[in-house]
Design a protein around this motif. Structure first.
Motif, PDB file in Angstrom:
ATOM      1  N   MET A   1       0.918  -1.222  -0.073  1.00 36.13           N
ATOM      2  CA  MET A   1      -0.057  -0.092   0.167  1.00 36.13           C
ATOM      3  C   MET A   1       0.712   1.191   0.075  1.00 36.13           C
ATOM      4  SD  MET A   1      -3.459   0.949   2.737  1.00 36.13           S
ATOM      5  CE  MET A   1      -4.206  -0.685   1.522  1.00 36.13           C
ATOM      6  N   ASP A 227     -11.475  -8.467  -5.286  1.00 37.87           N
ATOM      7  CA  ASP A 227     -10.261  -8.734  -4.612  1.00 37.87           C
ATOM      8  C   ASP A 227      -9.623  -7.466  -3.704  1.00 37.87           C
ATOM      9  OD1 ASP A 227      -7.770 -10.546  -4.584  1.00 37.87           O
ATOM     10  OD2 ASP A 227      -6.979  -8.509  -5.212  1.00 37.87           O
ATOM     11  N   GLN A 229      -6.780  -6.759  -2.526  1.00 37.99           N
ATOM     12  CA  GLN A 229      -5.681  -5.999  -3.000  1.00 37.99           C
ATOM     13  C   GLN A 229      -5.721  -5.264  -4.126  1.00 37.99           C
ATOM     14  OE1 GLN A 229      -2.248  -6.133  -1.701  1.00 37.99           O
ATOM     15  NE2 GLN A 229      -2.116  -4.724  -3.275  1.00 37.99           N
ATOM     16  N   ASN A 233      -5.387  -1.353  -4.731  1.00 37.48           N
ATOM     17  CA  ASN A 233      -4.427  -0.579  -6.058  1.00 37.48           C
ATOM     18  C   ASN A 233      -5.448   0.434  -6.844  1.00 37.48           C
ATOM     19  OD1 ASN A 233      -2.398  -2.201  -5.189  1.00 37.48           O
ATOM     20  ND2 ASN A 233      -2.613  -3.696  -6.620  1.00 37.48           N
TER      21      ASN A 233
END
Length: 449
Positions: A1, A227, A229, A233
């Protein structure tokens, strides 16, 4: 992150960002840190209050923050329109409380402008990865029938709980993905502006947007599958885009011809069978429209451009004003074409300089554009995978309306884009004939989806 601290050092408006899973309970501490001794008022809509607003009110109360009753927009189809700004301004005039905008783009823009108009800062809590305006300078509001960007400060603080953001409706996340995808063609527009001596690229905001763009867009299928992650992003990329606009003090780092289509359709009050269309879904079709025109440009040998012919064909400003008035006659914004065309007009000598640069530098310009752009088919594939529209009819835009939009969109903003290149090189009609012909991009999409 991403650690946003380095970016925040360059920002004049936003001083703190918290992004992570389960961070709603940090709202009170963040508020007290940046607004010590102040009272809060949560601003949200009916649905968002249920899954986020009420929890934030409880968190503020348990953290010792005094509150006004929340301001909840109850209209089912409310949008970023001036009457809702006025509603919020009237509420804020009756109190010194600091607004906390809880929601996505509409609530954020309304709160951003209303706070600015009443002389105070605000805090944002995002609930979806649906657009890039959370941390941007300025608010896009429809006023007098026209989509306008009003100068106003970005939030002093912003918080996003990825647990909530990941569970937002797929359509909202797809909308945000499309909005971020637009930065690819918007970047190409800025390259054109720089190379032709119109608008030099500001390296800092350019880098903030473009350096992480491919990474943020890399996994459309995972984003559609919620998802964490991949969506993390995506929201990081959207926030960075907003910070770039904040630093540059305009939307130039993140917006080009792609957004002009959306602005035009908003000003036309365009709907899809009576239903409003999200900004990101409009921009999805705008991005593909821009990418299709770039294909035409990259297949044109501008080293052989007949500069004299283009200069001779260039109309006077008075003639362009007449065209603009006729083009927007009977709309809510009859003079927008005149105002924006006048702002970006160059005389024949100025045009000759631009086109001579294009002609002499075309191999270098083409190389930069090819490095920046993603092919049309790949953009379409990614947008389709994430659940965004790829056919104009999916947002109620006919092929005829889309073709006319290419022409009209060039008149509504002074920003230099691929649309201006098409017009100034006398290629617009020829390129549109190509795109809408039996072998063209839009014809093939119409008949072979």
């Amino acid at each position: 992150m991403i650690n946003f601290n380095e970016v925040l050092r360059h920002c004049s408006d936003t001083k703190a960002v918290i992004l992570g899973n389960g961070v709603l309970d940090q709202v009170a501490d963040l508020f007290k840190k940046l607004f010590p001794g102040k009272k809060a008022v949560v601003v949200t809509d009916t649905d968002t209050y249920v899954f986020a607003g009420e929890a934030i009110c409880r968190s503020l109360a348990s953290g010792g923050v005094k509150q006004n009753p929340p301001h909840i927009f109850s209209c089912r189809d409310f949008f970023a329109e001036w009457t809702f700004v006025e509603e919020l301004v009237e509420m804020l005039k009756s109190t010194t409380a600091i607004p906390i905008a809880v929601g996505s783009g509409t609530v954020n823009d309304l709160c951003k402008l209303a706070s600015y108009l009443t002389g105070r800062r605000y805090m944002g809590v995002g609930t979806a990865a649906s657009m890039d305006g959370y941390t941007s300078y300025g608010a896009s509001i429809i006023k007098d029938g026209a989509k306008q960007t009003f100068d106003c400060l970005a939030p002093l603080a912003w918080l996003g709980d990825t647990g909530i953001i990941c569970n937002a409706p797929c359509s909202m996340t797809a909308s945000g993905y499309a909005d971020l995808t637009a930065k690819i063609v918007a970047g190409a527009d800025w390259i054109l502006g720089e190379e032709l001596g119109v608008d030099a690229i500001n390296p800092e905001p350019w880098g903030i947007v473009q350096s992480s763009l491919r990474y943020s867009l890399a996994h459309p299928q995972a984003i559609r599958a919620h998802d964490p992650q991949a969506i993390g992003n995506l929201i990081e990329g959207l926030l960075l885009s907003g910070f770039a606009m904040q630093i540059h003090r305009s939307s130039r780092p993140s917006s080009g011809a792609d957004h002009l289509f959306s602005h035009l359709w908003n000003m036309d009050h365009h709907t899809n069978h009576g239903k409003s269309i999200s900004h990101g879904f409009q921009v999805a079709i705008g991005t593909l429209s821009s990418a299709a025109l770039y294909e035409c440009a990259l297949n044109t040998d501008f080293t052989q451009l007949d500069v004299d012919k283009c200069v001779d064909a260039w109309p006077t400003l008075d003639a362009l004003k007449i065209e603009a008035i006729d083009m927007f006659r009977g709309t809510d914004f009859p003079m927008i074409g005149v105002e924006e065309t006048t702002a970006k007009y160059v005389d024949k000598e100025g045009l000759r300089k631009q086109l001579s640069l294009l002609q002499s530098k075309w191999p270098l310009i083409k190389q930069r554009l090819e490095k920046q752009l993603v092919p049309f088919d790949e953009l379409r594939r990614r947008l389709q995978l994430v659940g965004a529209p790829v056919e104009p009819e999916e947002i109620g835009v006919s092929r005829d309306y889309l073709r006319r939009s290419y022409v009209r969109a060039q008149y509504i903003r002074r920003r230099f884009t691929i649309l201006d290149l098409a017009v100034r090189t006398c290629n617009m009609q020829a390129w549109l004939d190509r795109l809408f012909s039996p072998s063209g991009r839009w014809f093939k999409l119409a008949n072979n989806p």
